[in-house]
Motif scaffolding. Structure first.
Motif, PDB file in Angstrom:
ATOM      1  N   LYS A 218      -2.315   3.563  -3.716  1.00 21.37           N
ATOM      2  CA  LYS A 218      -2.049   2.609  -4.619  1.00 21.37           C
ATOM      3  C   LYS A 218      -1.780   1.372  -3.854  1.00 21.37           C
ATOM      4  CE  LYS A 218       1.531   1.287  -8.069  1.00 21.37           C
ATOM      5  NZ  LYS A 218       2.866   1.524  -8.466  1.00 21.37           N
ATOM      6  N   ALA A 219      -2.607   0.518  -4.328  1.00 22.16           N
ATOM      7  CA  ALA A 219      -2.617  -0.642  -3.621  1.00 22.16           C
ATOM      8  C   ALA A 219      -2.433  -2.093  -4.532  1.00 22.16           C
ATOM      9  CB  ALA A 219      -3.803  -1.175  -3.057  1.00 22.16           C
ATOM     10  N   THR A 220      -1.471  -2.804  -4.075  1.00 19.91           N
ATOM     11  CA  THR A 220      -1.033  -4.155  -4.796  1.00 19.91           C
ATOM     12  C   THR A 220      -1.824  -5.350  -3.916  1.00 19.91           C
ATOM     13  OG1 THR A 220       0.943  -3.259  -5.523  1.00 19.91           O
ATOM     14  CG2 THR A 220       0.467  -5.676  -5.799  1.00 19.91           C
ATOM     15  N   MET A 221      -2.847  -5.786  -4.673  1.00 22.31           N
ATOM     16  CA  MET A 221      -3.549  -6.908  -3.867  1.00 22.31           C
ATOM     17  C   MET A 221      -2.807  -8.427  -3.870  1.00 22.31           C
ATOM     18  SD  MET A 221      -5.760  -4.680  -3.448  1.00 22.31           S
ATOM     19  CE  MET A 221      -7.109  -5.451  -2.753  1.00 22.31           C
ATOM     20  N   THR A 222      -3.300  -9.470  -3.015  1.00 22.41           N
ATOM     21  CA  THR A 222      -2.689 -10.584  -2.853  1.00 22.41           C
ATOM     22  C   THR A 222      -2.920 -11.235  -4.261  1.00 22.41           C
ATOM     23  OG1 THR A 222      -4.788 -11.545  -1.971  1.00 22.41           O
ATOM     24  CG2 THR A 222      -3.329 -10.837  -0.446  1.00 22.41           C
ATOM     25  N   ASP A 223      -3.674 -10.865  -5.252  1.00 20.97           N
ATOM     26  CA  ASP A 223      -3.505 -11.582  -6.716  1.00 20.97           C
ATOM     27  C   ASP A 223      -2.760 -10.972  -7.727  1.00 20.97           C
ATOM     28  OD1 ASP A 223      -5.379  -9.248  -7.023  1.00 20.97           O
ATOM     29  OD2 ASP A 223      -7.046 -10.517  -7.711  1.00 20.97           O
ATOM     30  N   ASN A 224      -2.177  -9.780  -7.100  1.00 18.70           N
ATOM     31  CA  ASN A 224      -0.969  -9.090  -7.671  1.00 18.70           C
ATOM     32  C   ASN A 224      -1.908  -7.940  -8.819  1.00 18.70           C
ATOM     33  OD1 ASN A 224       1.340  -9.900  -6.632  1.00 18.70           O
ATOM     34  ND2 ASN A 224       1.460 -11.811  -8.035  1.00 18.70           N
ATOM     35  N   GLU A 225      -3.054  -7.797  -8.498  1.00 25.54           N
ATOM     36  CA  GLU A 225      -3.773  -6.621  -9.249  1.00 25.54           C
ATOM     37  C   GLU A 225      -3.209  -5.419  -8.544  1.00 25.54           C
ATOM     38  OE1 GLU A 225      -8.296  -4.823  -9.944  1.00 25.54           O
ATOM     39  OE2 GLU A 225      -8.047  -6.669  -8.518  1.00 25.54           O
ATOM     40  N   THR A 226      -3.210  -4.300  -9.194  1.00 23.77           N
ATOM     41  CA  THR A 226      -2.713  -3.042  -8.848  1.00 23.77           C
ATOM     42  C   THR A 226      -3.888  -2.251  -8.957  1.00 23.77           C
ATOM     43  OG1 THR A 226      -0.422  -3.399  -9.253  1.00 23.77           O
ATOM     44  CG2 THR A 226      -1.165  -1.181  -8.984  1.00 23.77           C
TER      45      THR A 226
ATOM     46  N   LEU B 259       0.827  -1.061   0.119  1.00 26.16           N
ATOM     47  CA  LEU B 259       0.063  -0.146  -0.038  1.00 26.16           C
ATOM     48  C   LEU B 259       0.738   1.118   0.094  1.00 26.16           C
ATOM     49  CD1 LEU B 259      -2.900   1.401   0.471  1.00 26.16           C
ATOM     50  CD2 LEU B 259      -2.244   1.156   2.832  1.00 26.16           C
ATOM     51  N   THR B 260       0.248   2.567  -0.808  1.00 26.05           N
ATOM     52  CA  THR B 260       0.994   3.500  -0.628  1.00 26.05           C
ATOM     53  C   THR B 260      -0.276   4.498  -0.542  1.00 26.05           C
ATOM     54  OG1 THR B 260       2.913   3.031  -2.201  1.00 26.05           O
ATOM     55  CG2 THR B 260       2.381   5.441  -1.827  1.00 26.05           C
TER      56      THR B 260
END
Length: 85
Positions: free
Chosen positions: A66-74, A25-26
């Motif tokens: 800006k969030a990167t999810m556990t499934d690598n979706e940004t 997360l940012t």
């Protein structure tokens, strides 16, 4: 939400990024002149409406997430948040 009220009433005291499955997360808050006044990379740390330990005046601020999810979706979002006391 587009408003929060860090005024000591124990409701809406901090602005957080909420969600499940966030891996990275940012979260940044800017004032109306573009100065960065808050930044966090932790979903457990929210903005309390202060800058350098002093309460900010009521105003509209810009947020960037800006969030990167556990499934690598940004996911990237930006918008306005109003601080009221």
């Amino acid at each position: 939400p587009n408003i929060f009220s860090p005024n000591g009433d124990r409701e809406n005291e901090r602005l957080f990024v909420l969600g499940s499955g966030i891996k990275e997360l940012t979260f940044i808050i800017y004032d109306r002149w573009g100065e960065k006044i808050f930044e966090s990379e932790d979903t457990g740390i929210g903005w309390d409406g202060t800058y350098k330990g002093k309460p900010m005046n009521e105003a509209v601020f810009v947020y960037y997430v800006k969030a990167t999810m556990t499934d690598n979706e940004t996911i990237e979002k930006q918008g306005n948040i109003t601080l009221v006391r």
